[in-house]
Each structure stands twice: as structure tokens, then as C-alpha cells.
Design an enzyme around this catalytic site. Structure first.
Site, short mmCIF file in Angstrom:
data_model
loop_
_atom_site.label_atom_id
_atom_site.label_comp_id
_atom_site.label_asym_id
_atom_site.label_seq_id
_atom_site.Cartn_x
_atom_site.Cartn_y
_atom_site.Cartn_z
N GLY A 134 0.84 -1.18 0.00
CA GLY A 134 0.00 0.00 0.00
C GLY A 134 0.88 1.23 0.00
O GLY A 134 1.32 1.71 -1.04
N ILE A 338 -22.87 19.09 16.07
CA ILE A 338 -23.78 20.23 16.18
C ILE A 338 -25.20 19.83 15.80
O ILE A 338 -26.18 20.26 16.41
CB ILE A 338 -23.28 21.40 15.30
CG1 ILE A 338 -22.01 22.00 15.92
CG2 ILE A 338 -24.35 22.47 15.13
CD1 ILE A 338 -21.30 23.00 15.02
N GLY A 341 -28.61 14.17 16.90
CA GLY A 341 -29.16 12.94 16.35
C GLY A 341 -29.48 13.04 14.87
O GLY A 341 -29.32 12.06 14.12
N GLU A 364 -4.16 7.94 -1.98
CA GLU A 364 -3.20 8.85 -2.60
C GLU A 364 -2.11 9.30 -1.62
O GLU A 364 -1.61 10.42 -1.70
CB GLU A 364 -3.90 10.09 -3.19
CG GLU A 364 -5.12 9.80 -4.03
CD GLU A 364 -4.81 8.98 -5.27
OE1 GLU A 364 -3.63 8.77 -5.58
OE2 GLU A 364 -5.77 8.51 -5.92
N GLY A 365 -1.76 8.41 -0.70
CA GLY A 365 -0.72 8.71 0.28
C GLY A 365 -1.32 8.97 1.64
O GLY A 365 -2.03 9.95 1.85
N THR A 366 -1.07 8.07 2.59
CA THR A 366 -1.64 8.20 3.93
C THR A 366 -1.06 9.41 4.67
O THR A 366 -0.03 9.97 4.27
CB THR A 366 -1.33 6.95 4.77
OG1 THR A 366 0.11 6.85 4.92
CG2 THR A 366 -1.85 5.68 4.10
#
Length: 390
Positions: A134, A338, A341, A364-366
């Protein structure tokens, strides 16, 4: 120092905003209804119709060179447009685009793959990620061996965006294991689905899903090598780099829309006889969100500006991707809080964004890879504190 948009940038941005408001946002309630019924939110024919309308509106091929009928817009302008797209949760994108590395194709390949993709007649996917590779993209294992005038591909790719719908894949495969992928041992191939690979849907917490691609002795002719043999890893990094300012640009649009909803809700929803926006806890969430949103906006625009100046954008783009992805996650989390529920229900798009934007910190890159790039650049002296103003 002038932070204002040019007249051209403002006009293009406002035109894109008008299109999204008139043609895309009216589809939102129907999309939510379909998704609650576990149906696809936007059918392929509906997406193509929207793209045809956008083309008539003047938007086609944001990054595509003019010789292919595109707009060839500067990176800053593209960033502004991606922000406008992000304001709606309808999964829309302007047409006329193709993977940036497809422009490296030879003339024959351009006619077979590039031009039909730009025109929307073909769909591609980019395949580098594997079950064991990955963030460590150089650890790919899918192999390609020569057999006469062909290459034979064997292995698996995973988490491939668009892999279920694509009719061809840009596949990065190992062609010389001794050299290693990073050092000239990987090659890019254009592989039609009809050549024998199959895709398997991967269910995720978000809407839709990526694919696993399985290659079992898939035979690919020599003429389908993209670029030169051994150039695959460099092409892959070029492809990945493109997303590091467009993804957070999209995130800014999401965060703006979500924060606007929170502000409206905080001024109209009442508890104990007064609007919840009178409470300091709510005010601080709104203030923190606006501050982070503005900081992300300028990091992202600076990264895009770096591209337009012909400078190496990797450091600026990594900071934009890292901060922009984190920012939109924090803002959407506050917006859901904010709304209470109601924010947790599927009547509103907030919980949908909550699931969607979590991916932004991974693909696309962690976050961790962006931090590695940023720190390495500084520790090795590749860049200076303060960037181009240092």
C-alpha cells in the site's frame, strides 16, 4: 503581497459554482433517497448527461491540453473548480479527463486509449496497490514476464478506484525483480479487460466501493507497454502526485458546505428557549472549523501555485494533502455533533460525508506517508523552513 483571485480565476470559479448549483445540487435529495434504498446514487447515464451539459456550459477537460479539446487550466484554477465540485455530495466530476500519465502514450496508444477516454467512450483505472503493497508501493509483487512478443501478467491488485467499471487498467508490474520496482524493475502496461483480468467488488464504509483486480496469466502484447520498460514506478509516482492538491481542494468544498449547514442549524435550532448557537461550546466548534478551513485553503492554493510556477511541488503538496484531509475530517465531525441525532441519520448528508472523508486520510498517500515526506525533506535539506519565502 496580493491574495486576490484574478478576474479570470474568479469568472471561471463563479461559472463552475453556478453550474453545480443549477444542475448538480437539485439531484441531492433523490440521491439520498436512492442510497437509503441501497441503490446507486448516480447512474452512469445520468453522469454522462451531466457531463454533456457541462461541456455545453464550457467545462470539458480541466487539465486536458487544448490539442485534445480540453481547457488546459492552470493548477490554481483547477483547485478552485475542485472546491466547487466538493460543495455537492453528488458524485459528479467534469468530463474530458484522462489519467495524466496516459499523455505519455505513443501515437497508436493515444488513439486506442487516451482519446476515447477523454471523450468518455472508455473508462480506465490505475492499478498499483496490492494486498502487501500500500504505502510501500515499491514492494509490489504482481509480475510480468516476457513470452515471445508478449508479456504475461500474474498477481493481484487491490483497493483500485474505478476498477469495477473500467474497461482497461494501467497496471504497474514487476518486470525485473533483481532491480526492484524503484530502481527500474517495474513497467506500466495498458491492459484491456478483454485480455482476461477480472474485478471483484470490495465493500467499504463509504458509498460504492473499489475493486480487487485478479491477473491469472493475462497475456499483454509488447505494444501495450506505456512509456519504456523499467519506467513504471516513476510513472506511478507522477500519477499519485496529481491527487495531492486536487483531493484536499475537494475537501475544502465539502468542509465549506458542511460548515454552512452547521451555522444555519445553530441559528435556527432552539433548546431551552434559545438558539443552540448562543452556547459557547457550539461557537467554539464553528470558530475552530472556520480557522482550520481557511488555513487549509491557503496551503492547498500554495501547492497548486507551486505547480504553476514550475517548481517541485512535492513538499507543498504533501503539506496540503496532510492538513486538508485532517481538516475536513475534523470539520465534518463537529458538524455532525452540532446537528446531534439528525446528523447521525441518513436524512442529511452529514453522516455520508463522515464516512466519505475518512478515506481522504488514506488514499493517494496516507497521513503517515505525508509526514514522512515532509520531515525527510527538511532533515535532508531538500527544502527550507519557510518554503519559497525563506
Amino acid at each position: 503581497m496580493d491574495f486576490a483571485l484574478s478576474d479570470t480565476e474568479r469568472a471561471i470559479r463563479d461559472t463552475a459554482r453556478d453550474f453545480i448549483a443549477r444542475e448538480v445540487m437539485p439531484l441531492e435529495q433523490e440521491l439520498l433517497r436512492r442510497e437509503r434504498a441501497h441503490r446507486p446514487g448516480l447512474e452512469p447515464d445520468e453522469l454522462r448527461e451531466l457531463q454533456r451539459k457541462a461541456r455545453a456550459f464550457g467545462f470539458w477537460g480541466l487539465a486536458t491540453p487544448e490539442e485534445y479539446g480540453g481547457m488546459d487550466l492552470p493548477a490554481v484554477t483547477q483547485s478552485l473548480i475542485w472546491t466547487e465540485i466538493g460543495r455537492s455530495f453528488v458524485p459528479f466530476r467534469f468530463g474530458g479527463e484522462a489519467d495524466n500519465i496516459l499523455f505519455r502514450a505513443n501515437d497508436e496508444q493515444k488513439q486506442e486509449f487516451l482519446v476515447p477516454t477523454i471523450e468518455g467512450e472508455r473508462r480506465s483505472c490505475f492499478a498499483i496497490t496490492e494486498p502487501g503493497a500500500g504505502s510501500d508501493a515499491a514492494n509490489i509483487k504482481l509480475s510480468a514476464r516476457r513470452d515471445g512478443g508478449d508479456w504475461v501478467l500474474t498477481g493481484e491488485k487491490t483497493f483500485i478506484t474505478g476498477g469495477n467499471e473500467a474497461d482497461f487498467a494501467i497496471v504497474i508490474a514487476v518486470t525485473d525483480r533483481e532491480k526492484g520496482a524503484r530502481n527500474g524493475g517495474a513497467t506500466a502496461f495498458l491492459v484491456d479487460r478483454s485480455m482476461g483480468w477480472r474485478s471483484e467488488f470490495i465493500q467499504t464504509m463509504g458509498e460504492g466501493g473499489p475493486a480487487a483486480l485478479v491477473f491469472d496469466e493475462v497475456r499483454v502484447p509488447e505494444r501495450n507497454v506505456l512509456g519504456e520498460p523499467g519506467q513504471g514506478f516513476a510513472l506511478a509516482m507522477e500519477w499519485i502526485g496529481k491527487g495531492r492538491y486536487t483531493i484536499p481542494s475537494h475537501a475544502v468544498g465539502i468542509a465549506e458546505r458542511a460548515l454552512r449547514m452547521a451555522i444555519e442549524y445553530a441559528t435556527t435550532r432552539q433548546t431551552f428557549g434559545r438558539p443552540i448557537g448562543d452556547n459557547q461550546a457550539i461557537q467554539w466548534m464553528i470558530a475552530d472549523s472556520e480557522t482550520e478551513l481557511e488555513a487549509a485553503r491557503w496551503l492547498i492554493l500554495r501547492a497548486a501555485w507551486t505547480v504553476d510556477q514550475g517548481m517541485d511541488p512535492r513538499h507543498a503538496s504533501s503539506m496540503a494533502k496532510l492538513y486538508g484531509a485532517g481538516m475536513v475530517n475534523r470539520v465534518v465531525d463537529r458538524v455532525l455533533q452540532i446537528h446531534g441525532g439528525m446528523g447521525y441519520t441518513r436524512e442529511l448528508p452529514v453522516e455520508r460525508w463522515y464516512r466519505q472523508v475518512r478515506l481522504y486520510r488514506i488514499f493517494e498517500g496516507t497521513d503517515e506517508m505525508q509526514r514522512l515526506i515532509i520531515a525527510r525533506d527538511l532533515l535532508r535539506g531538500y527544502t527550507r523552513l519557510g518554503g519559497h519565502l525563506a
